[in-house]
Design a protein around this motif. Structure first.
Motif, PDB file in Angstrom:
ATOM      1  N   LYS A 147      67.592  12.393  20.784  1.00 43.57           N
ATOM      2  CA  LYS A 147      68.817  13.093  20.390  1.00 43.57           C
ATOM      3  C   LYS A 147      68.681  14.589  20.630  1.00 43.57           C
ATOM      4  O   LYS A 147      69.582  15.231  21.171  1.00 43.57           O
ATOM      5  CB  LYS A 147      69.133  12.823  18.916  1.00 43.57           C
ATOM      6  CG  LYS A 147      69.772  11.481  18.664  1.00 43.57           C
ATOM      7  CD  LYS A 147      70.289  11.360  17.238  1.00 43.57           C
ATOM      8  CE  LYS A 147      69.181  11.162  16.249  1.00 43.57           C
ATOM      9  NZ  LYS A 147      69.663  10.881  14.885  1.00 43.57           N
ATOM     10  N   ALA A 148      67.549  15.125  20.231  1.00 41.10           N
ATOM     11  CA  ALA A 148      67.319  16.559  20.415  1.00 41.10           C
ATOM     12  C   ALA A 148      67.282  16.921  21.896  1.00 41.10           C
ATOM     13  O   ALA A 148      67.847  17.938  22.318  1.00 41.10           O
ATOM     14  CB  ALA A 148      66.019  16.965  19.741  1.00 41.10           C
ATOM     15  N   SER A 155      81.197  12.039   9.133  1.00 39.25           N
ATOM     16  CA  SER A 155      80.489  13.298   9.348  1.00 39.25           C
ATOM     17  C   SER A 155      81.076  14.067  10.529  1.00 39.25           C
ATOM     18  O   SER A 155      81.306  15.278  10.447  1.00 39.25           O
ATOM     19  CB  SER A 155      79.006  13.006   9.585  1.00 39.25           C
ATOM     20  OG  SER A 155      78.294  14.190   9.865  1.00 39.25           O
ATOM     21  N   PHE A 181      78.033  19.064  18.516  1.00 35.25           N
ATOM     22  CA  PHE A 181      78.110  18.707  17.098  1.00 35.25           C
ATOM     23  C   PHE A 181      76.793  18.080  16.642  1.00 35.25           C
ATOM     24  O   PHE A 181      76.160  17.325  17.386  1.00 35.25           O
ATOM     25  CB  PHE A 181      79.261  17.736  16.851  1.00 35.25           C
ATOM     26  CG  PHE A 181      80.622  18.362  17.008  1.00 35.25           C
ATOM     27  CD1 PHE A 181      81.034  19.389  16.171  1.00 35.25           C
ATOM     28  CD2 PHE A 181      81.498  17.924  17.985  1.00 35.25           C
ATOM     29  CE1 PHE A 181      82.282  19.969  16.311  1.00 35.25           C
ATOM     30  CE2 PHE A 181      82.749  18.492  18.136  1.00 35.25           C
ATOM     31  CZ  PHE A 181      83.145  19.520  17.300  1.00 35.25           C
ATOM     32  N   THR A 182      76.385  18.393  15.431  1.00 36.30           N
ATOM     33  CA  THR A 182      75.147  17.808  14.916  1.00 36.30           C
ATOM     34  C   THR A 182      75.325  16.325  14.606  1.00 36.30           C
ATOM     35  O   THR A 182      74.369  15.558  14.665  1.00 36.30           O
ATOM     36  CB  THR A 182      74.679  18.544  13.647  1.00 36.30           C
ATOM     37  OG1 THR A 182      75.724  18.507  12.672  1.00 36.30           O
ATOM     38  CG2 THR A 182      74.346  19.990  13.960  1.00 36.30           C
ATOM     39  N   SER A 183      76.549  15.913  14.269  1.00 39.31           N
ATOM     40  CA  SER A 183      76.827  14.493  14.045  1.00 39.31           C
ATOM     41  C   SER A 183      76.753  13.740  15.364  1.00 39.31           C
ATOM     42  O   SER A 183      77.251  14.214  16.383  1.00 39.31           O
ATOM     43  CB  SER A 183      78.226  14.308  13.448  1.00 39.31           C
ATOM     44  OG  SER A 183      78.367  15.020  12.249  1.00 39.31           O
ATOM     45  N   ARG A 241      73.755  21.352  26.094  1.00 41.15           N
ATOM     46  CA  ARG A 241      73.857  22.809  25.955  1.00 41.15           C
ATOM     47  C   ARG A 241      73.582  23.498  27.286  1.00 41.15           C
ATOM     48  O   ARG A 241      74.211  24.499  27.632  1.00 41.15           O
ATOM     49  CB  ARG A 241      72.875  23.313  24.893  1.00 41.15           C
ATOM     50  CG  ARG A 241      73.222  22.890  23.486  1.00 41.15           C
ATOM     51  CD  ARG A 241      72.324  23.571  22.466  1.00 41.15           C
ATOM     52  NE  ARG A 241      72.486  22.956  21.157  1.00 41.15           N
ATOM     53  CZ  ARG A 241      71.702  21.999  20.671  1.00 41.15           C
ATOM     54  NH1 ARG A 241      70.648  21.580  21.381  1.00 41.15           N
ATOM     55  NH2 ARG A 241      71.934  21.486  19.489  1.00 41.15           N
ATOM     56  N   GLU A 289      83.007  17.824  10.724  1.00 44.00           N
ATOM     57  CA  GLU A 289      82.614  18.924  11.615  1.00 44.00           C
ATOM     58  C   GLU A 289      83.783  19.396  12.475  1.00 44.00           C
ATOM     59  O   GLU A 289      83.932  20.600  12.735  1.00 44.00           O
ATOM     60  CB  GLU A 289      81.471  18.473  12.528  1.00 44.00           C
ATOM     61  CG  GLU A 289      80.110  18.476  11.874  1.00 44.00           C
ATOM     62  CD  GLU A 289      78.996  18.471  12.912  1.00 44.00           C
ATOM     63  OE1 GLU A 289      78.732  19.540  13.509  1.00 44.00           O
ATOM     64  OE2 GLU A 289      78.403  17.395  13.135  1.00 44.00           O
ATOM     65  N   ALA A 325      70.842  16.602  23.388  1.00 48.64           N
ATOM     66  CA  ALA A 325      71.673  17.706  22.915  1.00 48.64           C
ATOM     67  C   ALA A 325      71.357  18.985  23.675  1.00 48.64           C
ATOM     68  O   ALA A 325      72.256  19.755  24.039  1.00 48.64           O
ATOM     69  CB  ALA A 325      71.473  17.915  21.412  1.00 48.64           C
ATOM     70  N   GLU A 326      70.072  19.190  23.968  1.00 43.50           N
ATOM     71  CA  GLU A 326      69.670  20.372  24.728  1.00 43.50           C
ATOM     72  C   GLU A 326      70.187  20.298  26.163  1.00 43.50           C
ATOM     73  O   GLU A 326      70.586  21.314  26.746  1.00 43.50           O
ATOM     74  CB  GLU A 326      68.149  20.508  24.709  1.00 43.50           C
ATOM     75  CG  GLU A 326      67.643  21.814  25.308  1.00 43.50           C
ATOM     76  CD  GLU A 326      68.235  23.039  24.624  1.00 43.50           C
ATOM     77  OE1 GLU A 326      68.545  24.009  25.347  1.00 43.50           O
ATOM     78  OE2 GLU A 326      68.413  23.016  23.389  1.00 43.50           O
TER      79      GLU A 326
END
Length: 323
Positions: A207-208, A305, A225-227, A215, A309, A211-212
């Motif tokens: 996930k991390a 969640s 979004f963190t969700s 970005r 957001e 997400a990167e």
């Protein structure tokens, strides 16, 4: 062109889009819309997909509500009033899509070939009714540029679901290009944020990493979004088969679980020789039905969640615009 007043009325119109299919656009449209409606927001969902999958998610496919996109066609091409189907869920209206949406594409292309500019047709029609809603969500197909132009010209924000595979993430580049290409027609359009869809909830490192990647692709244009929306095939299939939102499915799963516990207790009591009302056992047996995946609860929490957001992001952005 839109007037300043018309553009202002469209400040809560969100396009749910990604240039790749199968990344959760329709699921996010229906479930975020459903959560918002349950929270008391007035919500309009619009289906711009010729396949009409929003009707499957919300359970109105093949019912009298499902006009196959005819109302949308008549409003944009024939100038008739845009009339949403009311209360598909309490507080949640819809404008269905379907086969007639393909005819809409042909008509838009015809107008363009005759030298007309059809780009603002949807925006104009939505501006007439946008004051009736707190949030408008437009579910877009992955392709069909003429439909995407209609949606992007009408929208203030772009919500971007993306699966964790590289193909889906790379589709964000095309989406960013579409946003840039729309700016001459709609200088206010901006990405609101990207959300990872259908990812293993236990895969923290992945996930991390994903997400990167998002970005990196989007730069500072849109937050991630963190969700995240977890992968749960069984719950997703159950919801579509039943024409339910995930929050509705989760509520039924909880009730079913309570019935199973009660049934087990009563059977145990009967085995121990205690008096048991047999009619209750019979009624509970009838109610049991196919077992609902207990993963529905976790998936419902993901959508709760995410929706929180989204509302926070809208509010923060609107505060910034006031300054």
């Amino acid at each position: 062109m839109l007037t300043a007043t018309e553009r202002a009325t469209l400040k809560r119109v969100l396009v749910v889009s990604n240039k790749k299919g199968g990344v959760g656009k329709t699921s996010c449209t229906s479930n975020v819309g459903g959560v918002l409606a349950q929270a008391g927001y007035r919500v309009l969902g619009m289906d711009l997909d010729p396949q009409g999958h929003l009707g499957v998610e919300l359970g109105y496919k093949g019912t009298e509500i499902d006009d196959g996109g005819a109302g949308l066609f008549q409003a944009l091409i024939l100038g008739q009033e845009l009339k949403p189907a009311k209360n598909v869920r309490p507080g949640f209206d819809v404008i269905p899509g379907g086969p007639q949406t393909s005819h809409l594409v042909d008509s838009l292309l015809g107008k363009a070939m005759r030298g007309e500019d059809p780009s603002y047709l949807l925006a104009k029609k939505l501006a007439e009714i946008a004051g009736n809603y707190d949030v408008i969500l437009i579910d877009c197909p992955p392709g069909e540029n003429h439909l995407l132009t209609q949606a992007f010209v009408a929208a203030r924000w772009v919500l971007i679901p993306t699966a964790p595979d590289n193909g889906s993430i790379n589709g964000l580049v095309e989406l960013a290009q579409k946003v840039i290409a729309t700016r001459p027609l709609n200088p206010t359009i901006m990405p609101l944020g990207a959300v990872l869809f259908a990812i293993d909830s236990r895969a923290v490192a992945m996930k991390a990493r994903k997400a990167e990647q998002i970005r990196t692709v989007m730069g500072d244009v849109a937050p991630v979004f963190t969700s995240v929306i977890r992968y749960s095939q069984t719950a997703g299939v159950d919801a579509r088969d039943r024409g339910q939102l995930i929050i509705e499915l989760a509520a039924d799963a909880e009730q079913q679980k309570a019935q199973r516990i009660n049934w087990a207790r009563m059977l145990k009591a009967r085995k121990a020789g205690e008096d048991v009302d047999e009619t209750i056992l019979e009624e509970d047996a009838k109610k049991k039905g196919p077992r609902i995946s207990e993963s529905a609860a976790g998936l419902a929490n993901d959508y709760l969640s995410l929706t929180g957001e989204i509302i926070h992001a809208l509010a923060e952005n609107e505060k910034e615009q006031v300054k």
